[in-house]
Design a protein around this motif. Structure first.
Motif, PDB file in Angstrom:
ATOM      1  N   ARG A 244     -29.764  -5.353  13.159  1.00  0.00           N
ATOM      2  CA  ARG A 244     -29.521  -6.723  13.626  1.00  0.00           C
ATOM      3  C   ARG A 244     -30.626  -7.655  13.145  1.00  0.00           C
ATOM      4  O   ARG A 244     -30.356  -8.792  12.727  1.00  0.00           O
ATOM      5  N   ARG A 245     -31.872  -7.181  13.227  1.00  0.00           N
ATOM      6  CA  ARG A 245     -32.977  -8.032  12.772  1.00  0.00           C
ATOM      7  C   ARG A 245     -32.865  -8.329  11.285  1.00  0.00           C
ATOM      8  O   ARG A 245     -33.053  -9.477  10.848  1.00  0.00           O
ATOM      9  N   LEU A 246     -32.555  -7.303  10.478  1.00  0.00           N
ATOM     10  CA  LEU A 246     -32.445  -7.507   9.035  1.00  0.00           C
ATOM     11  C   LEU A 246     -31.286  -8.437   8.687  1.00  0.00           C
ATOM     12  O   LEU A 246     -31.409  -9.298   7.807  1.00  0.00           O
ATOM     13  N   VAL A 247     -30.140  -8.241   9.382  1.00  0.00           N
ATOM     14  CA  VAL A 247     -28.990  -9.111   9.130  1.00  0.00           C
ATOM     15  C   VAL A 247     -29.336 -10.553   9.487  1.00  0.00           C
ATOM     16  O   VAL A 247     -29.014 -11.487   8.743  1.00  0.00           O
ATOM     17  N   THR A 248     -30.001 -10.733  10.632  1.00  0.00           N
ATOM     18  CA  THR A 248     -30.377 -12.079  11.050  1.00  0.00           C
ATOM     19  C   THR A 248     -31.318 -12.718  10.038  1.00  0.00           C
ATOM     20  O   THR A 248     -31.165 -13.900   9.681  1.00  0.00           O
ATOM     21  N   GLU A 249     -32.295 -11.950   9.554  1.00  0.00           N
ATOM     22  CA  GLU A 249     -33.233 -12.483   8.571  1.00  0.00           C
ATOM     23  C   GLU A 249     -32.520 -12.849   7.274  1.00  0.00           C
ATOM     24  O   GLU A 249     -32.816 -13.881   6.652  1.00  0.00           O
ATOM     25  N   LEU A 250     -31.553 -12.007   6.854  1.00  0.00           N
ATOM     26  CA  LEU A 250     -30.815 -12.294   5.629  1.00  0.00           C
ATOM     27  C   LEU A 250     -29.950 -13.536   5.808  1.00  0.00           C
ATOM     28  O   LEU A 250     -29.866 -14.391   4.906  1.00  0.00           O
ATOM     29  N   GLN A 251     -29.296 -13.669   6.972  1.00  0.00           N
ATOM     30  CA  GLN A 251     -28.487 -14.851   7.217  1.00  0.00           C
ATOM     31  C   GLN A 251     -29.339 -16.113   7.227  1.00  0.00           C
ATOM     32  O   GLN A 251     -28.956 -17.143   6.654  1.00  0.00           O
ATOM     33  N   GLU A 252     -30.498 -16.027   7.880  1.00  0.00           N
ATOM     34  CA  GLU A 252     -31.369 -17.203   7.931  1.00  0.00           C
ATOM     35  C   GLU A 252     -31.867 -17.595   6.542  1.00  0.00           C
ATOM     36  O   GLU A 252     -32.084 -18.777   6.259  1.00  0.00           O
ATOM     37  N   ALA A 253     -32.035 -16.589   5.671  1.00  0.00           N
ATOM     38  CA  ALA A 253     -32.494 -16.887   4.314  1.00  0.00           C
ATOM     39  C   ALA A 253     -31.386 -17.494   3.458  1.00  0.00           C
ATOM     40  O   ALA A 253     -31.660 -18.295   2.556  1.00  0.00           O
ATOM     41  N   LEU A 254     -30.132 -17.143   3.743  1.00  0.00           N
ATOM     42  CA  LEU A 254     -29.022 -17.576   2.899  1.00  0.00           C
ATOM     43  C   LEU A 254     -28.334 -18.834   3.405  1.00  0.00           C
ATOM     44  O   LEU A 254     -27.950 -19.704   2.617  1.00  0.00           O
ATOM     45  N   LEU A 255     -28.134 -18.918   4.711  1.00  0.00           N
ATOM     46  CA  LEU A 255     -27.403 -20.057   5.257  1.00  0.00           C
ATOM     47  C   LEU A 255     -28.288 -21.297   5.255  1.00  0.00           C
ATOM     48  O   LEU A 255     -29.513 -21.201   5.318  1.00  0.00           O
ATOM     49  N   PRO A 256     -27.682 -22.486   5.194  1.00  0.00           N
ATOM     50  CA  PRO A 256     -28.470 -23.724   5.225  1.00  0.00           C
ATOM     51  C   PRO A 256     -29.361 -23.772   6.458  1.00  0.00           C
ATOM     52  O   PRO A 256     -28.954 -23.379   7.556  1.00  0.00           O
TER      53      PRO A 256
ATOM     54  N   ALA B  64     -22.499 -31.372   9.900  1.00  0.00           N
ATOM     55  CA  ALA B  64     -23.160 -30.555  10.926  1.00  0.00           C
ATOM     56  C   ALA B  64     -22.430 -29.225  10.993  1.00  0.00           C
ATOM     57  O   ALA B  64     -21.214 -29.155  10.765  1.00  0.00           O
ATOM     58  N   ALA B  65     -23.153 -28.155  11.279  1.00  0.00           N
ATOM     59  CA  ALA B  65     -22.536 -26.821  11.328  1.00  0.00           C
ATOM     60  C   ALA B  65     -23.251 -25.973  12.366  1.00  0.00           C
ATOM     61  O   ALA B  65     -24.419 -26.205  12.698  1.00  0.00           O
ATOM     62  N   ARG B  66     -22.520 -24.985  12.865  1.00  0.00           N
ATOM     63  CA  ARG B  66     -23.091 -24.040  13.827  1.00  0.00           C
ATOM     64  C   ARG B  66     -22.620 -22.623  13.479  1.00  0.00           C
ATOM     65  O   ARG B  66     -21.456 -22.422  13.123  1.00  0.00           O
ATOM     66  N   TYR B  67     -23.541 -21.696  13.591  1.00  0.00           N
ATOM     67  CA  TYR B  67     -23.209 -20.264  13.484  1.00  0.00           C
ATOM     68  C   TYR B  67     -23.206 -19.693  14.893  1.00  0.00           C
ATOM     69  O   TYR B  67     -24.203 -19.801  15.611  1.00  0.00           O
ATOM     70  N   LEU B  68     -22.086 -19.123  15.320  1.00  0.00           N
ATOM     71  CA  LEU B  68     -21.933 -18.613  16.683  1.00  0.00           C
ATOM     72  C   LEU B  68     -21.895 -17.090  16.636  1.00  0.00           C
ATOM     73  O   LEU B  68     -20.891 -16.498  16.234  1.00  0.00           O
ATOM     74  N   PRO B  69     -22.976 -16.427  17.035  1.00  0.00           N
ATOM     75  CA  PRO B  69     -23.041 -14.964  16.919  1.00  0.00           C
ATOM     76  C   PRO B  69     -22.188 -14.276  17.983  1.00  0.00           C
ATOM     77  O   PRO B  69     -21.905 -14.832  19.041  1.00  0.00           O
TER      78      PRO B  69
END
Length: 479
Positions: free
Chosen positions: A241-253, A272-277
């Motif tokens: 989960r931590r790695l996925v979150t870090e990868l998403q934060e690096a890729l998503l705006p 405006a956009a939102r990511y809803l986990p």
């Protein structure tokens, strides 16, 4: 030294039968309740949490079975003794006092007894002890010197220490050791005993009760091992989960509020956009939104959802995002771009399916051009009302090799609002999601910024608690 324990001490009185019967009834009710819990535990051999829960249930049931057997023995009392018990040797009385009754069920761990007379070298074993130790009755009982030969080598010092402490120091025996059976199996025995002293305070004999606790220890070991497996799985899940979150934060705006794109004139986009986990574990990691300014002033807007979970889905998402941007910069239009992505995903070593919406906004003409691959259509809100844009043909990415994707376009007006979203806003399906979004038309068209609109959508669907990840992006034409 003289033993502090005397065999002719008064025997403990048997508890009141009514009290023991009440305890037995409680134990049986609890055993039945535990069986119900075990039956209700969902079966999934691949689930580490289930294996741990089932192991705990099995251990609890075995312990309750042992408790029930002991209570039955307590209710039955010790075996009847002859009237002239006082004339019997103390060692015989001690041996009979702790002789196990037939009420001890074999499945609960058989119980046997033994006595070693130090004065006469006489040894007596119960029939059950022969069975527990796998020794033929015709071979006769074993002396204290011979007994360690049956014991697992690592546990021989344990048995020797217990026997020595009993015979020399007068300490009670209370410990366990493993024995090696003739067929190669290993049994775990619990040994409970005391020295029996004569009138002069010297140790005359030693009695012991031995119980087979192999199944109990196996159940406890299963709990430990399944617990260790569960903890490892939880650690892996947290790390993933931590790695996925870090990868998403690096890729998503990185922006979460309003973002101005396509210049600052009357055709500019307020975004405006939102990511809803989700609350799932492992994390999904396959949903994304992306905004990218292209050469010439156009804007690339995409949202997507890949099947799979964890790092596999997140890495596939990273691959598609890179390809999307690269082909869009090269001037590839949304329909053709999805065709190339379909080939890329079909040839990937990690097969997956993807629902993607790819679009370009041209500020000079306020034209929104889009294509979709098995994805919900954008919603257009105008003049206090909302509608779903007519969907061009397109199948899921990775579903059909060589698939073609149509594209459509719409001319936007100042003040128009577009809502792009992935599946997963609710657990009810895309139709319900779009109906609920369209019902927000008065609030969305009355908002002054895209950020306010995104906040309205999140308030409607909730920011957490969904079974799947979801993304929502709002694009508002200035004017």
């Amino acid at each position: 030294m003289p033993s502090p324990l005397f065999a002719d001490r008064p025997a403990p009185q048997t508890p009141e039968r009514e009290t023991v019967d009440a305890l037995i009834s409680q134990a049986r009710r609890l055993r039945g309740d535990m069986d119900a819990v075990r039956r209700d535990t969902s079966v999934d051999d691949d689930d580490t949490l289930w294996r741990w829960q089932r192991a705990l249930c099995d251990l609890a049931v075995r312990q309750l079975d042992h408790l029930g057997a002991h209570l039955d023995q307590l209710r039955a009392g010790r075996p009847d003794t002859p009237a002239d018990e006082g004339q019997e040797p103390p060692s015989a009385r001690a041996h009979r006092r702790y002789e196990p009754t037939a009420l001890a069920a074999p499945a609960l761990g058989r119980v046997g007894s033994a006595e070693w007379d130090l004065l006469t070298d006489e040894v007596s074993w119960s029939d059950e002890l022969y069975e527990i130790l796998g020794r033929p009755a015709e071979s006769g009982p074993m002396s204290l010197d011979e007994l360690p030969s049956l014991v697992f080598p690592d546990d021989q010092p344990v048995l020797t220490s217990m026997v020595t402490g009993c015979l020399i120091d007068g300490r009670p025996i209370d410990g366990e050791f493993r024995v090696l059976m003739p067929d190669g199996r290993i049994r775990t025995l619990h040994m409970l005993g005391e020295p029996v002293v004569d009138a002069g305070g010297c140790t005359a004999s030693m009695w012991a009760v031995l119980r087979d606790i192999s199944e109990l220890r196996r159940s406890e070991r299963a709990v430990r091992e399944s617990g260790d497996s569960l903890r490892r799985a939880q650690h892996v899940a947290r790390t993933e989960r931590r790695l996925v979150t870090e990868l998403q934060e690096a890729l998503l705006p990185s922006w979460r509020g309003s973002l101005q794109m396509s210049g600052s004139g009357p055709a500019a986009l307020d975004l405006a956009a939102r990511y809803l986990p989700s609350v799932s574990s492992p994390p999904t990691g396959g949903d994304w939104y992306d905004v990218f300014e292209l050469p010439g002033g156009e804007t690339l807007l995409t949202v997507g959802d890949l099947t799979g979970h964890g790092m596999a889905a997140a890495s596939s998402m990273a691959m598609l995002l890179g390809a999307l941007r690269g082909m869009a910069v090269a001037g590839v239009q949304p329909g053709a771009l999805l065709g190339h992505l379909n080939q890329l995903l079909d040839a990937s070593e990690q097969p997956a399916l993807g629902g993607v919406l790819c679009s370009r906004y041209t500020p000079a003409t306020r034209t929104f051009t889009w294509a979709q691959a098995g994805h919900p259509a954008p919603l257009l809100f105008r003049d206090g009302a909302g509608r779903t844009l007519t969907t061009p043909d397109g199948v899921l990415l990775g579903a059909t090799p060589g698939a073609a994707y149509e594209q459509a376009g719409v001319r936007l007006r100042p003040g128009d609002l577009l809502v792009l979203h992935t599946d997963g806003l609710t657990a009810d399906g895309a139709t319900t999601e779009q109906d609920r979004l369209l019902a927000l038309a008065p609030r969305l068209t009355g908002a002054r910024t895209a950020r306010q609109c995104a906040t309205t959508v999140v308030e409607e669907f909730g920011e957490t608690g969904r079974a799947d990840d979801a993304c929502v992006m709002v694009a508002r034409v200035s004017g």
